[in-house]
Scaffold this active site. Structure first.
Site, mmCIF file in Angstrom:
data_model
loop_
_atom_site.group_PDB
_atom_site.id
_atom_site.type_symbol
_atom_site.label_atom_id
_atom_site.label_comp_id
_atom_site.label_asym_id
_atom_site.label_seq_id
_atom_site.Cartn_x
_atom_site.Cartn_y
_atom_site.Cartn_z
ATOM 1 N N GLU A 97 -63.560 48.879 27.550
ATOM 2 C CA GLU A 97 -64.226 48.626 28.714
ATOM 3 C C GLU A 97 -63.946 47.627 29.883
ATOM 4 O O GLU A 97 -64.292 46.344 29.333
ATOM 5 C CB GLU A 97 -65.904 48.779 28.507
ATOM 6 N N TYR A 138 -65.271 50.391 37.793
ATOM 7 C CA TYR A 138 -65.617 50.625 36.486
ATOM 8 C C TYR A 138 -64.430 51.470 35.804
ATOM 9 O O TYR A 138 -64.248 52.511 36.052
ATOM 10 C CB TYR A 138 -66.956 51.000 36.038
#
Length: 434
Positions: free
Chosen positions: A243, A155
């Site tokens: 993101e 991530y």
């Protein structure tokens, strides 16, 4: 060893999670049918093109609006495996159902000829997912992309953090899952790097983040390069958040941004005209598009008490307190900060046009907002629109005494409230009496 800033990074992520969770809860409640979304809406292929244009590695893809174009795109890709994705803004596409009968808005195949057949059952048909209205959303385009195997998922995000007064890099070797859960259960797996807005991302910072994400050997440098390119994208497009989840690696040794969410600074529209021109409003309700023309942010709900407020947080709180008092909000309408009388008038025009609305609750906390301007707008709207539903008004803040004078001298049947709790009780009671 985890970064000593891991706790702060977790707080930043939990702050983002709080808003997501609040909106998700409203979406799941019986009162809500529409999907809360960012103010600027980009389809997946548009976001990926922005990334590719800034040197970020994404899957090769084409966009098609006919079944024949999709078939030709699949042949041009010459990929070992192809993924076909319906392009709508709502999530949950993979488990969605088309009005054509086709199940799933995302399909994998190794046979290019199948792509045309699948696209024919997608384009022009409504796709219903857990996040769309009950009748679904019409699919106008599909993305035909190269399917890549992912050997490891991480991530990575860049976001503006008020606590740091600027951008921060946030990453975790645990990708492909809800990052909020990782932050809550394993905060030591969250890493954070504060960025000097003038200096930008240093090579040492990018390499350190890549190492914390678990990239080894030549992949470490490759990941660091992608991180720097993502930061360049973040700056160039005036993003407030980029993101990437998953930020992954393939068995062939390539670092790829497989999926991304980009949030934009609405105040930068004047210098990001090309990006804002891509805003896809086709899936909005007509009333939402009309509200946007007057700089009003509107989300329709299924209740009967209209909410007219300034600020998204106050709007959510107002919806909650109405519900706690036994009522159901009819909408989420945010007036914003730079209020003009004309905006107030248009807001009332939108609210009163909704046949479900049986009462209106105005809840204004004036900081930047001048309560007197709101009061003048309310009286004008009530008089010209001949308001026929109960109106409860709670005003607090700048010029509130002048605002109360304007309302009391108007001679209109307006119910004043001392605070939000009082306002909610009175609004719910006004509907109950009917």
């Amino acid at each position: 060893m985890a970064s000593p800033m891991a706790g702060q990074a977790g707080c930043a992520l939990r702050g983002l999670a709080a808003l997501r969770a609040a909106l998700l809860q409203r979406r799941r409640s019986a009162a809500v049918q529409l999907t809360p979304r960012r103010w600027l809406n980009l389809q997946e292929y548009q976001s990926k093109k922005l990334m590719a244009d800034h040197g970020v590695t994404v899957q090769r893809f084409f966009v098609a609006d006919t079944a024949n174009d999709a078939l030709e795109a699949a042949k041009r890709l010459k990929a070992a495996e192809i993924v076909l994705k319906a392009q709508i803004l709502a999530g949950g596409r993979g488990k969605g159902v088309f009005s054509s009968g086709l199940k799933g808005g995302v399909h994998l195949t190794k046979d290019p000829s199948v792509v045309g057949q699948l696209a024919e059952q997608m384009i022009g048909y409504n796709l219903t997912t857990k996040q769309t209205p009950k009748d679904g959303v019409k699919v106008k385009k599909v993305m035909v992309a190269e399917a890549l195997n992912i050997s490891r998922e991480t991530y990575f995000a860049i976001l503006m953090d008020r606590a740091c007064n600027g951008p921060v890099l946030v990453g975790s070797p645990e990708g492909g899952v809800d990052i909020e859960e990782v932050a809550a259960k394993s905060p030591e797996l969250i890493f954070k790097e504060e960025i000097d807005i003038f200096e930008g991302v240093r090579d040492t910072q990018a390499l350190k983040m890549a190492e914390n994400l678990g990239f080894k050997g030549p992949l470490r440098q490759q990941a660091a390069d992608q991180i720097k390119k993502l930061y360049n994208l973040f700056l160039k497009i005036d993003a407030t958040q980029v993101e990437v989840n998953p930020f992954g690696e393939t068995p062939e040794g390539q670092v790829v941004c497989f999926d991304a969410k980009i949030n934009f600074d609405d105040n930068a529209e004047f210098r990001q005209k090309d990006i804002f021109a891509m805003d896809d409003k086709s899936e909005n309700e007509p009333i939402e598009n009309e509200a946007a023309q007057y700089d009003l942010k509107y989300i329709g709900l299924d209740g009967n008490i209209a909410c007219f407020v300034n600020g998204a947080g106050l709007a959510m709180a107002t919806c909650d307190i109405i519900s706690l008092n036994g009522g159901k909000p009819a909408n989420f309408l945010d007036l914003g900060g730079g209020v003009k009388e004309a905006q107030v008038y248009q807001a009332f025009k939108l609210l009163t046009a909704d046949p479900k609305v049986e009462a209106i609750l105005v809840n204004i906390f004036g900081g930047i907002v001048n309560c007197a301007i709101v009061a003048n707008g309310i009286t004008k709207a009530c008089q010209e629109l001949e308001l026929k539903v109960p109106l409860v008004v709670r005003l607090e803040g700048t010029n509130v005494h002048e605002a109360h004078r304007i309302l009391s001298e108007s001679g209109l049947p307006i119910t004043s409230a001392s605070d939000l709790e009082d306002a909610a009780r009175k609004a719910v009671a006004s509907v109950t009496k009917k």
